[in-house]
Motif scaffolding. Structure first.
Motif, PDB file in Angstrom:
ATOM      1  N   GLU A 217       0.830  -1.207   0.000  1.00 53.48           N
ATOM      2  CA  GLU A 217       0.000   0.000   0.000  1.00 53.48           C
ATOM      3  C   GLU A 217       0.863   1.256   0.000  1.00 53.48           C
ATOM      4  N   ASN A 218       1.957   1.226   0.748  1.00 51.07           N
ATOM      5  CA  ASN A 218       2.934   2.314   0.724  1.00 51.07           C
ATOM      6  C   ASN A 218       3.906   2.023  -0.410  1.00 51.07           C
ATOM      7  N   ILE A 219       3.862   2.804  -1.490  1.00 49.72           N
ATOM      8  CA  ILE A 219       4.628   2.449  -2.684  1.00 49.72           C
ATOM      9  C   ILE A 219       6.134   2.461  -2.441  1.00 49.72           C
ATOM     10  N   GLU A 220       6.588   3.204  -1.436  1.00 48.52           N
ATOM     11  CA  GLU A 220       8.023   3.253  -1.156  1.00 48.52           C
ATOM     12  C   GLU A 220       8.561   1.911  -0.666  1.00 48.52           C
ATOM     13  N   GLU A 221       7.669   1.024  -0.272  1.00 44.59           N
ATOM     14  CA  GLU A 221       8.082  -0.302   0.181  1.00 44.59           C
ATOM     15  C   GLU A 221       8.180  -1.302  -0.965  1.00 44.59           C
ATOM     16  N   HIS A 222       7.773  -0.890  -2.172  1.00 42.46           N
ATOM     17  CA  HIS A 222       7.849  -1.774  -3.338  1.00 42.46           C
ATOM     18  C   HIS A 222       9.288  -1.907  -3.807  1.00 42.46           C
ATOM     19  N   HIS A 223       9.701  -3.129  -4.103  1.00 40.43           N
ATOM     20  CA  HIS A 223      11.059  -3.378  -4.594  1.00 40.43           C
ATOM     21  C   HIS A 223      11.007  -3.801  -6.057  1.00 40.43           C
ATOM     22  N   MET A 224      11.724  -3.064  -6.898  1.00 43.06           N
ATOM     23  CA  MET A 224      11.782  -3.385  -8.326  1.00 43.06           C
ATOM     24  C   MET A 224      12.727  -4.559  -8.564  1.00 43.06           C
ATOM     25  N   HIS A 225      12.350  -5.421  -9.490  1.00 41.03           N
ATOM     26  CA  HIS A 225      13.209  -6.519  -9.921  1.00 41.03           C
ATOM     27  C   HIS A 225      14.273  -5.952 -10.860  1.00 41.03           C
ATOM     28  N   SER A 226      15.478  -6.463 -10.785  1.00 38.10           N
ATOM     29  CA  SER A 226      16.553  -5.885 -11.611  1.00 38.10           C
ATOM     30  C   SER A 226      16.474  -6.354 -13.055  1.00 38.10           C
ATOM     31  N   GLU A 227      16.871  -5.474 -13.972  1.00 36.05           N
ATOM     32  CA  GLU A 227      16.871  -5.756 -15.407  1.00 36.05           C
ATOM     33  C   GLU A 227      18.213  -5.311 -15.998  1.00 36.05           C
ATOM     34  N   TYR A 228      18.661  -6.037 -17.012  1.00 34.93           N
ATOM     35  CA  TYR A 228      19.974  -5.783 -17.605  1.00 34.93           C
ATOM     36  C   TYR A 228      19.901  -4.658 -18.645  1.00 34.93           C
ATOM     37  N   PHE A 229      20.912  -3.766 -18.629  1.00 32.44           N
ATOM     38  CA  PHE A 229      20.953  -2.667 -19.601  1.00 32.44           C
ATOM     39  C   PHE A 229      22.362  -2.488 -20.154  1.00 32.44           C
ATOM     40  N   GLU A 230      22.434  -1.807 -21.296  1.00 29.80           N
ATOM     41  CA  GLU A 230      23.704  -1.437 -21.922  1.00 29.80           C
ATOM     42  C   GLU A 230      23.556  -0.062 -22.566  1.00 29.80           C
ATOM     43  N   LEU A 231      24.570   0.791 -22.390  1.00 30.54           N
ATOM     44  CA  LEU A 231      24.655   2.054 -23.115  1.00 30.54           C
ATOM     45  C   LEU A 231      26.074   2.189 -23.644  1.00 30.54           C
ATOM     46  N   SER A 232      26.203   2.376 -24.952  1.00 30.30           N
ATOM     47  CA  SER A 232      27.521   2.419 -25.581  1.00 30.30           C
ATOM     48  C   SER A 232      28.180   3.785 -25.395  1.00 30.30           C
ATOM     49  N   LYS A 233      29.485   3.826 -25.632  1.00 29.92           N
ATOM     50  CA  LYS A 233      30.248   5.072 -25.539  1.00 29.92           C
ATOM     51  C   LYS A 233      29.740   6.081 -26.562  1.00 29.92           C
ATOM     52  N   GLU A 234      29.468   5.612 -27.784  1.00 25.13           N
ATOM     53  CA  GLU A 234      29.006   6.510 -28.855  1.00 25.13           C
ATOM     54  C   GLU A 234      27.664   7.145 -28.493  1.00 25.13           C
ATOM     55  N   ALA A 235      26.733   6.315 -27.971  1.00 29.85           N
ATOM     56  CA  ALA A 235      25.417   6.837 -27.585  1.00 29.85           C
ATOM     57  C   ALA A 235      25.546   7.828 -26.434  1.00 29.85           C
ATOM     58  N   ALA A 236      26.401   7.519 -25.463  1.00 31.70           N
ATOM     59  CA  ALA A 236      26.597   8.410 -24.315  1.00 31.70           C
ATOM     60  C   ALA A 236      27.127   9.764 -24.760  1.00 31.70           C
ATOM     61  N   GLU A 237      28.050   9.763 -25.708  1.00 33.01           N
ATOM     62  CA  GLU A 237      28.619  11.020 -26.198  1.00 33.01           C
ATOM     63  C   GLU A 237      27.565  11.880 -26.871  1.00 33.01           C
ATOM     64  N   ILE A 238      26.699  11.272 -27.663  1.00 34.07           N
ATOM     65  CA  ILE A 238      25.647  12.026 -28.358  1.00 34.07           C
ATOM     66  C   ILE A 238      24.656  12.605 -27.345  1.00 34.07           C
ATOM     67  N   ILE A 239      24.274  11.808 -26.357  1.00 34.74           N
ATOM     68  CA  ILE A 239      23.348  12.276 -25.319  1.00 34.74           C
ATOM     69  C   ILE A 239      23.964  13.442 -24.547  1.00 34.74           C
ATOM     70  N   ASN A 240      25.224  13.301 -24.164  1.00 35.11           N
ATOM     71  CA  ASN A 240      25.889  14.353 -23.393  1.00 35.11           C
ATOM     72  C   ASN A 240      26.076  15.623 -24.212  1.00 35.11           C
ATOM     73  N   ASN A 241      26.408  15.485 -25.478  1.00 32.28           N
ATOM     74  CA  ASN A 241      26.551  16.663 -26.346  1.00 32.28           C
ATOM     75  C   ASN A 241      25.216  17.380 -26.509  1.00 32.28           C
ATOM     76  N   THR A 242      24.136  16.603 -26.544  1.00 31.36           N
ATOM     77  CA  THR A 242      22.797  17.196 -26.627  1.00 31.36           C
ATOM     78  C   THR A 242      22.504  18.029 -25.384  1.00 31.36           C
ATOM     79  N   LYS A 243      22.808  17.471 -24.212  1.00 31.42           N
ATOM     80  CA  LYS A 243      22.567  18.193 -22.962  1.00 31.42           C
ATOM     81  C   LYS A 243      23.408  19.475 -22.906  1.00 31.42           C
ATOM     82  N   LYS A 244      24.671  19.370 -23.306  1.00 31.81           N
ATOM     83  CA  LYS A 244      25.579  20.519 -23.227  1.00 31.81           C
ATOM     84  C   LYS A 244      25.201  21.627 -24.186  1.00 31.81           C
TER      85      LYS A 244
END
Length: 341
Positions: A217-244
């Protein structure tokens, strides 16, 4: 916050049972998170809301035929396995129904014996660790014996399996589709790129974390199941350049959002990384990377409606959802889309 704070009344007939014939013909609600104003468009019009210098981030995971039906040796029964997470070469974390029949030490036979699953252990959340035995290539056997793991609220049979994949799906491993991406066509993506919008891809393999219901009932007590992710160097650079450079980072789907926010730092930038995330985003969360979100309409009281409420505000989201019900938008996986700007 309480789980009931994220409830809305949804008529069952608005739950989409099948995809529309042309992906980009789905409807699009545009919600301005600053003013709470709502516009009604079609998904192909998303290009009107994207600007040169923006960055569109998509999840290129591909759904595997993760639902298997088998039986214990010599038994006339049907036991359902849903593959959630690959542990190592032959071991998977799975959901099993009915669980009472499948205790540690039980062996389940699939097909004509091409695949056998040995249950090793039961987790606290009821998931099973299963070790599979087979001759040949596991992915080929799974493709033969497995079914697409459509959500339980979809009752109709899917005629074309590719309609539960995005047109840019690439890396196999998901137990469910990143459904916000189902609206894109290759032609629409090309038009977006031609407008000067950068398109980058990350991977998050969708598992139990995305669709496990909130029981506390208290959502802060909910625990998310872990999921696998990947972010490449090239994608990170494009995202960061966009922010900057002052452009917006526009996440396609809650899975892309969770990945970006898992690896965002205090400078509101991302680093190339792979690993596991169990981030749970709900109102009060301060976004580090994501500026805008393209998403579908989510189940009442789900972690997904909590995430979009964190971005746009709970009252604004619930008001928009009530408008969507009144306007008869199509809901959930094969439903219509929302752009939160």
């Amino acid at each position: 916050m309480r789980k009931e704070d994220f409830y809305y009344d949804l008529p069952e007939e608005l739950i989409a049972q099948h995809p529309i014939s042309n992906r980009e013909d789905s409807r699009l609600m545009v919600l301005d998170k600053a003013t709470a104003s709502v516009e009604h468009r079609h998904f192909r019009d998303i290009i009107d809301y994207l600007n040169e210098g923006d960055c569109l981030v998509l999840n290129d995971t591909r759904v595997i035929p993760a639902r298997l039906f088998g039986s214990r040796k010599g038994k006339d029964e049907s036991i359902e396995f849903l593959l959630l997470k690959k542990i190592d070469i032959n071991k998977w974390e799975t959901l099993v129904k009915p669980g009472k029949k499948v205790r540690p030490g039980v062996k389940v036979i699939f097909g004509d014996g091409e695949l056998e699953g040995n249950v090793l252990s039961i987790g606290e959340d009821g998931t099973r660790i299963v070790e599979f035995e087979y001759d040949g290539i596991f992915e080929e056997i799974l493709d033969k014996l497995g079914e697409m793991p459509l959500p339980p609220y979809i009752k109709e049979k899917l005629e074309d399996k590719e309609r539960y994949q995005t047109v840019y799906s690439k890396k196999e491993g998901s137990a469910a589709a990143p459904t916000a991406g189902l609206h894109f066509t290759k032609e629409l993506l090309q038009k977006i790129e031609d407008k000067g919008v950068k398109i980058v891809y990350l991977t998050l393999h969708v598992g139990l974390g995305t669709f496990r219901p909130v029981k506390e009932e208290n959502i802060e007590e909910h625990h998310m199941h872990s999921e696998y992710f990947e972010l490449s160097k090239e994608a990170a650079e494009i995202i960061n350049n966009t922010k900057k450079s002052g452009g917006r980072v526009i996440a396609v789907g809650t899975t892309s959002t969770r990945t970006l926010e898992s690896i965002g730092n205090q400078e509101n930038l991302v680093v190339p990384k792979s690993g596991w995330t169990d981030i749970f985003i709900y109102p009060g969360y301060k976004f580090k990377v994501v500026d805008c979100l393209i998403t579908n309409f989510h189940l009442p009281e789900s972690t997904l409606i909590m995430l979009v409420s964190a971005l746009a505000g709970r009252e604004k989201i619930l008001n928009a959802y009530n408008i969507a019900v009144k306007e008869k938008y199509r809901f959930f996986s094969f439903g219509d889309a929302m752009f939160i700007k």
